[in-house]
Design a protein around this motif. Structure first.
Motif, mmCIF file in Angstrom:
data_model
loop_
_atom_site.group_PDB
_atom_site.id
_atom_site.type_symbol
_atom_site.label_atom_id
_atom_site.label_comp_id
_atom_site.label_asym_id
_atom_site.label_seq_id
_atom_site.Cartn_x
_atom_site.Cartn_y
_atom_site.Cartn_z
ATOM 1 N N PHE A 108 0.901 -1.157 0.000
ATOM 2 C CA PHE A 108 0.000 0.000 0.000
ATOM 3 C C PHE A 108 0.935 1.202 0.000
ATOM 4 O O PHE A 108 1.428 1.618 1.044
ATOM 5 N N MET A 157 1.046 4.475 2.225
ATOM 6 C CA MET A 157 0.833 4.238 3.652
ATOM 7 C C MET A 157 2.182 3.860 4.235
ATOM 8 O O MET A 157 3.037 3.332 3.526
ATOM 9 N N GLU A 166 1.770 0.947 8.982
ATOM 10 C CA GLU A 166 0.335 0.897 8.683
ATOM 11 C C GLU A 166 -0.004 -0.301 7.800
ATOM 12 O O GLU A 166 -1.045 -0.933 7.973
ATOM 13 N N LEU A 216 -2.706 -3.098 9.248
ATOM 14 C CA LEU A 216 -3.983 -3.306 8.565
ATOM 15 C C LEU A 216 -4.468 -4.744 8.725
ATOM 16 O O LEU A 216 -5.654 -5.003 8.859
ATOM 17 N N GLY A 245 -12.270 -1.131 15.379
ATOM 18 C CA GLY A 245 -12.262 0.193 14.766
ATOM 19 C C GLY A 245 -12.467 0.164 13.258
ATOM 20 O O GLY A 245 -12.318 1.175 12.599
ATOM 21 N N GLU A 246 -12.791 -0.989 12.710
ATOM 22 C CA GLU A 246 -12.900 -1.085 11.249
ATOM 23 C C GLU A 246 -14.283 -0.737 10.713
ATOM 24 O O GLU A 246 -14.568 -0.948 9.545
ATOM 25 N N SER A 282 -8.442 6.208 12.379
ATOM 26 C CA SER A 282 -8.803 4.931 13.004
ATOM 27 C C SER A 282 -8.486 3.759 12.063
ATOM 28 O O SER A 282 -8.124 3.971 10.910
ATOM 29 N N PRO A 283 -8.656 2.537 12.547
ATOM 30 C CA PRO A 283 -8.487 1.378 11.651
ATOM 31 C C PRO A 283 -9.392 1.463 10.425
ATOM 32 O O PRO A 283 -9.017 0.967 9.359
ATOM 33 N N PHE A 284 -10.542 2.107 10.568
ATOM 34 C CA PHE A 284 -11.418 2.255 9.401
ATOM 35 C C PHE A 284 -10.730 3.093 8.325
ATOM 36 O O PHE A 284 -10.771 2.767 7.134
ATOM 37 N N ARG A 287 -7.587 3.393 7.876
ATOM 38 C CA ARG A 287 -6.523 2.545 7.331
ATOM 39 C C ARG A 287 -7.091 1.633 6.246
ATOM 40 O O ARG A 287 -6.481 1.453 5.191
ATOM 41 N N LEU A 288 -8.278 1.086 6.524
ATOM 42 C CA LEU A 288 -8.945 0.242 5.534
ATOM 43 C C LEU A 288 -9.205 1.015 4.243
ATOM 44 O O LEU A 288 -8.952 0.511 3.145
ATOM 45 N N ARG A 293 -7.714 3.639 3.015
ATOM 46 C CA ARG A 293 -6.478 3.897 2.267
ATOM 47 C C ARG A 293 -5.980 2.630 1.585
ATOM 48 O O ARG A 293 -5.503 2.668 0.446
ATOM 49 N N ALA A 294 -6.096 1.508 2.274
ATOM 50 C CA ALA A 294 -5.635 0.252 1.675
ATOM 51 C C ALA A 294 -6.441 -0.072 0.420
ATOM 52 O O ALA A 294 -5.886 -0.493 -0.595
ATOM 53 N N VAL A 350 0.469 8.552 8.019
ATOM 54 C CA VAL A 350 0.243 8.189 9.423
ATOM 55 C C VAL A 350 1.474 7.447 9.921
ATOM 56 O O VAL A 350 1.857 6.430 9.358
#
Ligand code: ATP
Ligand code: MG
Lengths: 257, 316
Positions: free
Chosen positions: A92, A95, A99, A103, A110-111, B169-171, B173-174, B176-177, B308
């Motif tokens: 990625f 990132m 990170e 992931l 938090g997802e 948050s982890p969200f 991060r998701l 961006r991935a 980040v």
């Protein structure tokens, strides 16, 4: 005979009229490091894509730990304990390295959109644990110092290591590596192989696609050779070394033990 | 003096509303890489939804439910969200360029529907009969405008803080991935289509919020408010400000809206009379030049996305 972790039955996939994988049936025993070899275009990466659900097979089945997983999406297979890396690294890019690794764990509170607001405390605790584990894994693959670098800016060999690190975050029982040593310098390759064998001793099963025959012969057992989408050799490393047909026809280079 | 302040308040209110919209688009494009070519449809759904739900009864078209204002605004946001959900289900499996074309088409269809379906929202005449909330208490003048501006500003800050936390948050991060490499993300256990849909809906609800406030500000909305121009302007704001950076999105909104307003004023003042007919087109060209220039010389925008890193908010 050891327990079978993964098996395929007459797995096939064509691209137009071209049969990239042509009726492959095999079994991977738990706890092994299997080497998957074969000339360019033999169908090795395609075979991985069929195993991981990245491509749908035209025919045949894939079974993971006794469960039929044919047609399941890649995300589900990662959750079921199968991790894979790509021949051409897929970081990625925009990132950070850390990170990228953070992931990977599944089931992060938090997802979701509301998780960061409704489950804040839990999310923070999880983040701390995930971060600690991610740093450990990055140290393990010798990328600790690069944690804050953009993943798109590290070297190709380091990207290979990063992919391994991401996969390790899921603690998979089975890891498929597509040419892990390609583009990695010899010293780092030794480190990498050391890590793989260390994980293997702890119980992780590996299937490794690799063109470096020396490396394959020294570290993989059994060995499976594909050519034109079919299995042309299957056996122990010792047998592979003495199989003249295999060496001449599919590898083109004589081996010295 | 009061005239100038009055004008500045008017300008800042509009810019703040647009900034909220740019934040919504930033979640979709900047964070997730979803190309929404029909921004104005979701903005419009919010505006129409709010006014229809919150307005007084009108002959000849739907609405006039006279809902309590916050509920009407939430209803407008929900309308945008539902529209995004439907569009998303139909198109998000398709990849980027298809999504762009499909959303653009949705926006054109939306405008046409609003223009032609008189029974729905008054057709070309637009939705009328909406009374701005608290008008009885605050009157129609300067006081009202100040109060409204402060309200919009508070909402803008809230949306900004919401998104900042979400993106960290982890969200985030998701998202961006998914933007960087969907296939790799799915090999790591993530479901791209679900994540794209969530991001698309969330961003569209924010666009709907901006639209609802816009409709409230003018107490009126018509097909003229949902032209592709607005999509273009909001995109320009994001690209110039810096996709992937929420502060950049807000900064870009104020900057481009300022440039747009100033160029309109300058053209009307200094351009020869014959040219004034084309003021709008010339503004377009100017903004177009700014976008192209930006993409060539500073594609990351004036305030680029920040990486980040592990130090931030980590070991206490
Ligand atoms: N998506 C695709 N569309 C069309 N043809 C494909 C596709 N993927 C693979 N192929 C073809 O299938 C054959 C097998 O490709 P594959 O990548 O599996 O080979 P490989 O054994 O991994 O080779 P290498 O050692 O060079 O990586 C090749 O001839 C390739 O061109
Ligand atoms: Mg390959």
């Amino acid at each position: 005979m050891a327990e079978t972790v993964l098996s395929t039955h007459r797995l096939s996939r064509s691209f137009g009229p071209f049969k990239a994988v042509d009726g492959v049936s095999l079994e991977i025993a738990r706890g092994t490091i299997t080497g998957l070899i074969g000339p360019n275009g033999a169908g090795k990466s395609t075979f991985f894509n069929l195993l991981t659900g990245a491509l749908a097979p035209d025919a045949g089945t894939v079974t993971l730990a006794g469960q039929d997983i044919t047609g399941l999406p890649p995300s589900r297979l990662f959750e079921l304990g199968m991790g894979r890396t790509f021949q051409i690294p897929r970081p990625f890019a925009r990132m950070s390295v850390l990170e990228n690794v953070m992931l990977a764990p599944t089931g992060q509170v938090g997802e979701t959109v509301w998780g960061p607001f409704l489950s804040r405390k839990q999310m923070r605790d999880q983040e701390r644990q995930i971060r600690d584990k991610a740093m450990e894994v990055l140290e393990f693959v010798t990328l600790g110092a690069l944690a804050d670098h953009p993943a798109g800016k590290i070297s190709g060999g380091q990207m290979k290591l990063l992919e391994l690190a991401r996969v390790l975050m899921g603690d998979p029982a089975l890891i498929l590596l597509d040419e892990p040593a390609a583009g990695v310098n010899p010293v780092l390759t030794e480190t990498l192989i050391g890590k793989i064998e260390e994980l293997n001793r702890q119980g992780t099963t590996f299937v490794i696609i690799e063109h470096d025959m020396d490396l394959v012969m020294r570290h993989c057992d059994p060995i499976i050779a594909l050519s034109e989408g079919r299995i042309v050799f299957q056996g122990s490393a010792d047998e592979a070394m003495t199989d003249a047909g295999l060496l001449d026809a599919y590898l083109g280079t004589p081996l010295h033990a | 003096m009061i005239g100038t302040i009055s004008y500045l308040v008017f300008f800042a209110t509009t810019a703040s509303i647009l900034a909220i919209a740019v934040l919504g688009l930033n979640l979709q494009w900047g964070n997730t890489g979803l190309f929404n070519g029909g921004v104005v449809a979701f903005f419009g759904a919010g505006a129409y939804g709010t006014l229809i739900l919150g307005g007084t009864p009108q002959d000849g078209h739907l609405g006039g439910y006279g809902l309590f204002y916050p509920l009407a605004l939430l209803g407008g946001m929900a309308a945008a969200g539902v529209m995004a959900w439907i569009v998303g289900l139909l198109t998000l499996r398709l990849r980027h360029d298809y999504l762009a074309i499909a959303t653009f088409g949705v926006a054109v269809a939306f405008e046409n529907l609003m223009r032609n379906a008189e029974w729905l929202a008054g057709g070309a005449k637009g939705v009328r009969g909406f009374e701005r909330p608290l008008r009885d208490a605050l009157g129609d003048g300067f006081l009202y405008n100040i109060a409204f501006f402060i309200t919009v500003l508070i909402i803008l800050i809230t949306v900004y803080l919401f998104l900042e936390r979400l993106v960290a948050s982890p969200f985030g991060r998701l998202l961006r991935a998914i933007r960087e490499d969907e296939e790799a993300a799915s090999s790591l256990g993530k479901s791209p289509s679900r994540i794209r849909l969530t991001a698309f809906i969330t961003g569209s609800v924010i666009l709907g919020l901006a639209g609802g406030l816009y409709g409230t500000f003018y107490a009126f909305v018509s097909p003229q408010d949902v032209l592709p121009t607005l999509t273009f302007q909001i995109w320009a704001m994001l690209i110039v400000g810096g996709a992937g950076n929420n502060r950049g999105a807000i900064f870009g909104a104020f900057l481009i809206w300022g440039a747009w307003t100033a160029s309109g004023w300058a053209l009307s003042r200094f351009a020869p009379v014959e040219a004034q007919l084309y003021t709008g087109s010339m503004q377009f060209v100017l903004i177009g030049v700014v976008i192209v220039g930006m993409l060539m010389w500073r594609p990351q925008g004036l305030l680029p996305e920040r990486l980040v890193v592990s130090q931030r908010g980590s070991k206490e």
